[in-house]
Every structure is written in structure tokens, then in C-alpha cells.
Design a protein around this motif. Structure first.
Motif, mmCIF file in Angstrom:
data_model
loop_
_atom_site.group_PDB
_atom_site.id
_atom_site.type_symbol
_atom_site.label_atom_id
_atom_site.label_comp_id
_atom_site.label_asym_id
_atom_site.label_seq_id
_atom_site.Cartn_x
_atom_site.Cartn_y
_atom_site.Cartn_z
ATOM 1 N N ASN A 102 0.939 0.174 -10.748
ATOM 2 C CA ASN A 102 1.008 -0.401 -12.094
ATOM 3 C C ASN A 102 -0.096 -1.401 -12.393
ATOM 4 N N SER A 103 -0.552 -2.103 -11.376
ATOM 5 C CA SER A 103 -1.446 -3.227 -11.616
ATOM 6 C C SER A 103 -2.320 -3.477 -10.399
ATOM 7 N N ALA A 104 -3.473 -4.136 -10.642
ATOM 8 C CA ALA A 104 -4.341 -4.544 -9.541
ATOM 9 C C ALA A 104 -3.892 -5.876 -8.950
ATOM 10 N N CYS A 105 -2.805 -6.424 -9.474
ATOM 11 C CA CYS A 105 -2.200 -7.609 -8.863
ATOM 12 C C CYS A 105 -1.172 -7.094 -7.853
ATOM 13 N N PHE A 106 -1.641 -6.774 -6.645
ATOM 14 C CA PHE A 106 -0.765 -6.124 -5.659
ATOM 15 C C PHE A 106 -0.888 -6.757 -4.285
ATOM 16 N N THR A 107 0.136 -6.513 -3.481
ATOM 17 C CA THR A 107 0.100 -6.865 -2.057
ATOM 18 C C THR A 107 0.544 -5.636 -1.270
ATOM 19 N N ILE A 108 -0.030 -5.468 -0.081
ATOM 20 C CA ILE A 108 0.297 -4.342 0.796
ATOM 21 C C ILE A 108 0.829 -4.898 2.113
ATOM 22 N N THR A 109 2.021 -4.480 2.488
ATOM 23 C CA THR A 109 2.609 -4.959 3.743
ATOM 24 C C THR A 109 3.062 -3.764 4.573
ATOM 25 N N GLN A 110 2.543 -3.655 5.785
ATOM 26 C CA GLN A 110 2.942 -2.558 6.668
ATOM 27 C C GLN A 110 4.254 -2.922 7.372
ATOM 28 N N GLY A 122 6.281 -1.003 10.037
ATOM 29 C CA GLY A 122 6.425 0.142 10.927
ATOM 30 C C GLY A 122 5.608 1.306 10.412
ATOM 31 N N GLU A 123 6.268 2.449 10.240
ATOM 32 C CA GLU A 123 5.572 3.633 9.725
ATOM 33 C C GLU A 123 5.540 3.645 8.197
ATOM 34 N N ASN A 124 6.255 2.719 7.597
ATOM 35 C CA ASN A 124 6.277 2.632 6.135
ATOM 36 C C ASN A 124 5.414 1.471 5.639
ATOM 37 N N VAL A 125 5.120 1.518 4.349
ATOM 38 C CA VAL A 125 4.309 0.469 3.719
ATOM 39 C C VAL A 125 5.016 0.019 2.445
ATOM 40 N N ARG A 126 5.063 -1.301 2.266
ATOM 41 C CA ARG A 126 5.652 -1.854 1.034
ATOM 42 C C ARG A 126 4.531 -2.345 0.125
ATOM 43 N N ILE A 127 4.550 -1.886 -1.137
ATOM 44 C CA ILE A 127 3.570 -2.318 -2.135
ATOM 45 C C ILE A 127 4.305 -3.050 -3.238
ATOM 46 N N VAL A 128 3.891 -4.264 -3.507
ATOM 47 C CA VAL A 128 4.476 -5.056 -4.587
ATOM 48 C C VAL A 128 3.396 -5.283 -5.644
ATOM 49 N N THR A 129 3.686 -4.923 -6.884
ATOM 50 C CA THR A 129 2.731 -5.167 -7.969
ATOM 51 C C THR A 129 3.390 -6.042 -9.034
ATOM 52 N N ARG A 130 2.551 -6.818 -9.724
ATOM 53 C CA ARG A 130 3.013 -7.641 -10.844
ATOM 54 C C ARG A 130 2.173 -7.308 -12.071
#
Length: 307
Positions: free
Chosen positions: A246-254, A256-264
Motif C-alpha cells: 500500500n505504501s512506501a512507509c513500510f517495515t519488513i520483519t523476518q 522464521g520462514e515467514n515475513v511480516r510487512i507493516v505499511t502505513r
């Protein structure tokens, strides 16, 4: 007595002749001026007709462009502000011979709105009429009238951008965006999904793990300016578009085998935030004031005043 009546009759005839002949004289003078322009090469009838007809044709497109760009149930002031933005972009694109803003077809909009089509179109057309050909101007030309749906709490500062400094696009606070519906997005996906997209969109980058994707620069509003994909560098906006976020205001957190992306936020974050504009409109702010808040230093003019 007879002389008095004759005097009144003569005056009435004089005024009647003046009323009949004055418009004719004005027309003759205008035609004479136009003839002199033609003789001396300063008048182009085809250009004038094309500009007039082109302007009318562009204005007719605006309701369908407006319906594409913003929710039709937005407050009047927010709709009018977006209408000025749409017109500015449309006229600028037409002048440059570039691709014009996307628009609904009448059939698409009719299907989307159903029974509310007629009422909505009437409202959109009213917004177009009441903004009466107005555009945003900077230094005598068309301004870059950027907009997005929701900011991350503040719009992005483009006034000192190294890539393209736009003095009238500073960061402005958008408190309503902090709690807006849809402003926060949390996505969980597999690491292989992100790596696959990196391979598809950034073939030059040789990335085999999400840990090799590093955010190296953010702006004051929290938007990612630069991302390192191994040794490959790309902008935050290019990366989020490739990922479909949705936005370039994001964080990427690994995890395990999954990745969490949070956007604002929702959109690129430059220029007018439609959500904040709606909040301002609800408080009684006029569309002119909304435009000045997001585009300080620009001037609201009619398109015929643009160089």
C-alpha cells in the motif's frame, strides 16, 4: 404642444436607432480588429477554435476522471479540491501531448453506481461547473498536482528533493490520517514470495534471502527512500510497487520462514491527502483553503491564464 410631442418622438427614435446600431458598430469594430490580426499574421482562427473546442471537450471528461480518482460521496469541498487537481493534471497532459488521467467510461460508472448514477453524475458535474476551469499554477505554468488516498500522518516533503525539488510540496501534518480506516496494513507472506518478486522486477539484484534486503534511508515522514537488495540499490517507491504494498512507509520483519510487512498510509504520500482533505471539509474548510494547505505558494487561476 405639437412641437413638444415631435421633440419626444424624435428622442425616442434616436434612442431606438442607437439601440439597434450600437451592437452592429461593436461587431464591426471587433471584426475590424480581427481582420487586422489576420492581415498582420497575429491571429490564427484554427488555433482559437481548437483551443475553445478542446477546452470544452476536456471539461466534459472531468466528471468521469473525478469519479475514478475519489469517492463520489466525499464532502463538497474535498470533491472540488480534487476536481481542481484533476483539471490541472488533465490540461497539463493535453498541453504536453502526454497520456491523460485515467477515467471511467460512462458505462463502467453506470454499472458501478447502479441507481445512484444520475444523482452522482449531477453532483460531479456541479463540482466541475462550480470550480469553473480553475487550475493550480506555479510560476505561470501548471503545478504538479500530486495526491494520494491516505498519508502516514504527514505528507512527504518534496520541496528539497534531490531528484526533483518541488517548492510547493512541503511536508504538512495530517492528523486525521493516523486513525483512518485502511491506513495500517499488516501482511504475512512466505520468504520465497518476496524473493520471487525481487527476481521478476529487479533482475540485476542477486538476492537469496530476505535478510539481504535492507532499508538504508527514510524521510522525515517515515517513508522509505532507499532499499539495498544485496548490492543493488532501488527507491522505496519502486520496491513497494514491485511488491504490491500500500505504501512506501513500510517495515519488513523476518519471522522464521515467514515475513511480516507493516505499511502505513495508502499511496505515495506526496501532495494532497484525500482523507485529510475530507476531514478538513467536514470542519468547514473551503476547497481553496484545502488546496493552499497542501500546495502552499501555488495560485488558483483559470486555464486561459497559463502561459
Amino acid at each position: 404642444m405639437r412641437k413638444k410631442w415631435k421633440y419626444y418622438i424624435d428622442r425616442m427614435l434616436t434612442f431606438a436607432l442607437i439601440g439597434i446600431l450600437l451592437p452592429l458598430f461593436v461587431t464591426i469594430i471587433c471584426q475590424r480588429m480581427r481582420l487586422e490580426e489576420v492581415i498582420y499574421g497575429t491571429y490564427d482562427a484554427m488555433t482559437e477554435a481548437a483551443e475553445r473546442e478542446g477546452g470544452e471537450e476536456l471539461e466534459e471528461q472531468l466528471p468521469l476522471i473525478l469519479a475514478k480518482e475519489i469517492r463520489a460521496d466525499a464532502e463538497d469541498a474535498a470533491l472540488k479540491a480534487q476536481c481542481v487537481i484533476a483539471r490541472t493534471t488533465l490540461y497539463d497532459a493535453a498541453a504536453r501531448g502526454e497520456e491523460q488521467p485515467a477515467a471511467f467510461s460512462e458505462e463502467e460508472l453506470r454499472q458501478a453506481l447502479g441507481e445512484t448514477y444520475e444523482k452522482t453524475m449531477e453532483r460531479l458535474e456541479t463540482c466541475v461547473e462550480e470550480t469553473s476551469g480553475q487550475v493550480l499554477s506555479w510560476n505561470g505554468g501548471y503545478a504538479y498536482a500530486a495526491y494520494h488516498a491516505i498519508s502516514a500522518g504527514s505528507t512527504r516533503d518534496m520541496s528539497r528533493s534531490a531528484e526533483a525539488a518541488v517548492p510547493y510540496l512541503p511536508a504538512v501534518e495530517c492528523p486525521a490520517d493516523l486513525t483512518a480506516e485502511g491506513t495500517l496494513s499488516v501482511i504475512y507472506c512466505e520468504e520465497t514470495d518476496i524473493l520471487k518478486r525481487c527476481g521478476e522486477h529487479f533482475a540485476e539484484a542477486d538476492v537469496s534471502a530476505v535478510s539481504e534486503i535492507q532499508v538504508t534511508e527514510r524521510d522525515a515522514a517515515g517513508y522509505v527512500q532507499q532499499v539495498m537488495l544485496g548490492e543493488y540499490v532501488c527507491t522505496g517507491e519502486a520496491f513497494r510497487e514491485a511488491m504490491g504494498w500500500n505504501s512506501a512507509c513500510f517495515t519488513i520483519t523476518q519471522m522464521g520462514e515467514n515475513v511480516r510487512i507493516v505499511t502505513r498510509g495508502l499511496g505515495h504520500g506526496y501532495g494532497l491527502s484525500q482523507n485529510e482533505a475530507r476531514a478538513m471539509a467536514q470542519e468547514g474548510t473551503s476547497y481553496e483553503e484545502i488546496l493552499q494547505y497542501f500546495f502552499p505558494g501555488t495560485t488558483l487561476v483559470t486555464a486561459d491564464q497559463i502561459k
